[in-house]
Design a protein around this motif. Structure first.
Motif, PDB file in Angstrom:
ATOM      1  N   MET A   1      54.782  36.181  23.566  1.00 15.65           N
ATOM      2  CA  MET A   1      53.620  36.458  23.987  1.00 15.65           C
ATOM      3  C   MET A   1      53.946  37.210  25.501  1.00 15.65           C
ATOM      4  O   MET A   1      54.872  36.833  26.072  1.00 15.65           O
ATOM      5  N   SER A   2      53.170  38.053  26.075  1.00 15.04           N
ATOM      6  CA  SER A   2      53.582  38.817  27.253  1.00 15.04           C
ATOM      7  C   SER A   2      53.063  37.740  28.536  1.00 15.04           C
ATOM      8  O   SER A   2      52.408  36.708  28.201  1.00 15.04           O
ATOM      9  N   THR A   3      53.977  37.767  29.490  1.00 10.86           N
ATOM     10  CA  THR A   3      54.048  36.814  30.638  1.00 10.86           C
ATOM     11  C   THR A   3      53.319  37.620  31.756  1.00 10.86           C
ATOM     12  O   THR A   3      53.004  37.003  32.639  1.00 10.86           O
ATOM     13  N   HIS A   4      52.759  38.901  31.867  1.00  6.75           N
ATOM     14  CA  HIS A   4      52.377  39.726  32.541  1.00  6.75           C
ATOM     15  C   HIS A   4      51.162  40.279  31.914  1.00  6.75           C
ATOM     16  O   HIS A   4      50.971  40.645  30.985  1.00  6.75           O
ATOM     17  N   THR A   5      50.140  40.419  32.925  1.00  9.00           N
ATOM     18  CA  THR A   5      48.863  41.030  32.771  1.00  9.00           C
ATOM     19  C   THR A   5      48.980  42.846  32.849  1.00  9.00           C
ATOM     20  O   THR A   5      49.932  43.085  33.844  1.00  9.00           O
ATOM     21  N   ILE A   6      48.176  43.422  32.177  1.00  8.98           N
ATOM     22  CA  ILE A   6      48.200  45.017  32.303  1.00  8.98           C
ATOM     23  C   ILE A   6      47.577  45.271  33.622  1.00  8.98           C
ATOM     24  O   ILE A   6      46.624  44.899  33.963  1.00  8.98           O
ATOM     25  N   LYS A   7      48.245  46.084  34.435  1.00  9.65           N
ATOM     26  CA  LYS A   7      48.010  46.650  35.869  1.00  9.65           C
ATOM     27  C   LYS A   7      47.506  48.134  35.743  1.00  9.65           C
ATOM     28  O   LYS A   7      48.102  48.801  35.062  1.00  9.65           O
ATOM     29  N   ASN A   8      46.713  48.393  36.623  1.00  5.81           N
ATOM     30  CA  ASN A   8      46.352  49.534  36.839  1.00  5.81           C
ATOM     31  C   ASN A   8      47.356  50.370  37.694  1.00  5.81           C
ATOM     32  O   ASN A   8      47.479  49.906  38.678  1.00  5.81           O
ATOM     33  N   ILE A   9      48.025  51.463  37.326  1.00  7.73           N
ATOM     34  CA  ILE A   9      48.946  51.853  37.986  1.00  7.73           C
ATOM     35  C   ILE A   9      48.650  53.323  38.876  1.00  7.73           C
ATOM     36  O   ILE A   9      49.332  53.573  39.573  1.00  7.73           O
ATOM     37  N   PHE A  10      47.341  53.780  38.501  1.00  7.78           N
ATOM     38  CA  PHE A  10      46.741  54.937  38.773  1.00  7.78           C
ATOM     39  C   PHE A  10      46.103  55.024  40.184  1.00  7.78           C
ATOM     40  O   PHE A  10      45.448  54.021  40.525  1.00  7.78           O
ATOM     41  N   THR A  11      46.633  56.036  40.861  1.00  7.00           N
ATOM     42  CA  THR A  11      46.144  55.963  42.459  1.00  7.00           C
ATOM     43  C   THR A  11      45.586  57.429  42.491  1.00  7.00           C
ATOM     44  O   THR A  11      45.822  58.521  41.991  1.00  7.00           O
ATOM     45  N   PRO A  12      44.200  57.533  43.008  1.00  7.83           N
ATOM     46  CA  PRO A  12      43.593  58.888  43.245  1.00  7.83           C
ATOM     47  C   PRO A  12      44.277  59.591  44.193  1.00  7.83           C
ATOM     48  O   PRO A  12      44.450  59.257  45.375  1.00  7.83           O
TER      49      PRO A  12
END
Length: 147
Positions: A1-12
């Motif tokens: 099971m994943s220990t980290h959350t999915i993070k948004n990596i995108f910057t405009p």
């Protein structure tokens, strides 16, 4: 099971130097960290067929890119003894000379931070569905080939 959350990596647009500096500064309170490794990708003003690249316009299949990066991140945390890892990638217009990719890894020791940062950059370039359209000084463009 994943220990980290999915993070948004995108910057405009471009990734600001002030944001990078602030990210580094935030880690000064984390006194179990002994090393950081940072990669900054910058848009080059290449000359291709006698035309000068003035900018790159980045697009992505965002949902797949975020899921894929999450898998890469999880694999790197399992492989290396990391304290943290941050990735930021530009979307949209980024002028030549501006930062488009910021990868920041931290660990107790330098070897893990350096190796994880390098592997993250290579996997991002190879596996993430992110594309760059090179914009030229004569108002033409072409899709960039990752190297």
């Amino acid at each position: 099971m994943s220990t980290h959350t999915i993070k948004n990596i995108f910057t405009p647009g471009a990734i600001a130097a002030a944001f990078i500096a602030e990210s580094i500064q935030k880690h000064s309170t984390k006194i179990t960290i002994g090393a950081h490794s940072i990669f900054l990708g910058q848009v080059r003003s290449d000359v291709i067929d006698q035309k000068v690249v003035t900018a790159i316009e980045y697009t992505a299949y965002e949902e797949l890119a975020l899921t894929t990066l999450h898998e890469i991140r999880e694999a790197l945390f399992k492989k290396y003894e990391l304290t943290c890892m941050h990735v930021h990638h530009s979307l949209g217009y980024v002028a030549a000379g501006e930062i488009c990719l910021f990868v920041f890894t931290s660990s107790k020791h330098r070897a893990a931070a350096i190796a994880a940062c390098g592997e993250a950059v290579e996997r991002i370039k190879k596996e993430l569905p992110i594309w760059g359209k090179e914009l030229f000084d004569d108002d033409t463009h072409q899709w960039k080939q990752n190297q």
